[in-house]
Design an enzyme around this catalytic site. Structure first.
Site, PDB file in Angstrom:
ATOM      1  CG  ASP A   1      -4.752   9.474  -5.967  1.00 47.92           C
ATOM      2  OD1 ASP A   1      -3.706  10.083  -5.671  1.00 47.92           O
ATOM      3  OD2 ASP A   1      -5.285   9.582  -7.078  1.00 47.92           O
TER       4      ASP A   1
ATOM      5  CE1 TYR B   1       4.096   7.739  -4.159  1.00 52.61           C
ATOM      6  CE2 TYR B   1       4.283   5.578  -3.131  1.00 52.61           C
ATOM      7  CZ  TYR B   1       4.562   6.933  -3.129  1.00 52.61           C
ATOM      8  OH  TYR B   1       5.302   7.472  -2.115  1.00 52.61           O
TER       9      TYR B   1
ATOM     10  CG  PHE C   1       3.304   8.904   1.755  1.00 54.45           C
ATOM     11  CD1 PHE C   1       3.500   9.907   0.813  1.00 54.45           C
ATOM     12  CD2 PHE C   1       2.370   9.119   2.760  1.00 54.45           C
ATOM     13  CE1 PHE C   1       2.783  11.098   0.876  1.00 54.45           C
ATOM     14  CE2 PHE C   1       1.644  10.296   2.828  1.00 54.45           C
ATOM     15  CZ  PHE C   1       1.849  11.291   1.887  1.00 54.45           C
TER      16      PHE C   1
ATOM     17  CG  HIS D   1       1.949  16.330  -0.307  1.00 51.66           C
ATOM     18  ND1 HIS D   1       2.877  15.667  -1.082  1.00 51.66           N
ATOM     19  CD2 HIS D   1       0.964  15.440  -0.055  1.00 51.66           C
ATOM     20  CE1 HIS D   1       2.468  14.427  -1.280  1.00 51.66           C
ATOM     21  NE2 HIS D   1       1.310  14.257  -0.666  1.00 51.66           N
TER      22      HIS D   1
END
Length: 221
Positions: free
Chosen positions: A62, A64, A75, A184
């Site tokens: 989801d 930031y 990102f 991740h």
């Protein structure tokens, strides 16, 4: 989204019951709380990367949830917002993998304009509350985006970082497309297989082997 080539491919979603419920939820959240990204940037990933151009998908979770960070690309943050820790690890791996120096900013928009779809599985989030808009319907929509991309006749590289993204592997025809997956890039997990995974060079190798233009992963200042 009406002005993009995604619209005819995704239009069917907008008449389904889940879509009306999702929109009601997001509108109510925006009325009562601060929600990121701004309304006009919810679909920035689809606006900046036309369906016809997609050759790589990088899947986030989801947006930031800090002030000024999310602008609709997974990102990515716009200057002068400092890159968050996950993005710093992405830059670290980019430098290790391809020798691309860390940029002075956190904007991944140059990737988006080259056919890299920077898609989050949920497209909104309440300020300061990670995961707050998950399981409200966004995933149904973004799964459809992945399905539509998976129907492209040309090879597409799907880059899946972390458990949430890797769970989407089942939506991808791996006999036709390339899947690159690892831990991740967040500081909690980057050392468990993200750092050293060379996703950028592997993506370009797969594209070139399929006769497609590689991505210029450099991020000019």
């Amino acid at each position: 989204m009406t002005s993009t080539d995604w619209n005819p491919l995704l239009r069917g979603e907008f008449t389904k019951p889940y879509w009306a419920e999702l929109r009601q939820f997001v509108v109510a959240e925006r009325e009562q709380h601060t929600v990121y990204p701004p309304h006009e940037e919810e679909f920035a990933a689809l606006h900046l990367t036309p369906f016809a151009d997609v050759k790589v998908v990088i899947l986030g979770q989801d947006p930031y949830h800090g002030p000024g960070q999310a602008h609709g690309l997974a990102f990515s943050v716009r200057p002068p917002v400092p890159p968050p820790p996950s993005l710093l690890n992405i830059f670290k791996e980019l430098e290790t993998d391809l020798g691309v120096p860390r940029p002075s900013h956190g904007s991944l928009q140059p990737w988006a304009t080259q056919g890299v779809l920077l898609l989050n599985t949920a497209l909104t989030v309440r300020a300061g509350a990670a995961g707050s808009h998950q399981r409200k319907g966004w995933e149904t929509f973004t799964d459809q985006v992945l399905a539509v991309v998976g129907n492209k006749p040309d090879l597409v590289v799907f880059i899946l970082w972390g458990a949430g993204a890797r769970a989407k592997r089942k939506l991808i025809d791996t006999s036709r497309h390339c899947v690159i997956e690892s831990a991740h890039p967040s500081p909690l997990s980057a050392h468990r297989g993200f750092l050293g995974s060379k996703p950028f060079s592997r993506a370009n190798q797969a594209l070139q082997e399929a006769g497609r233009e590689p991505v210029d992963w450099a991020l000019p200042d």
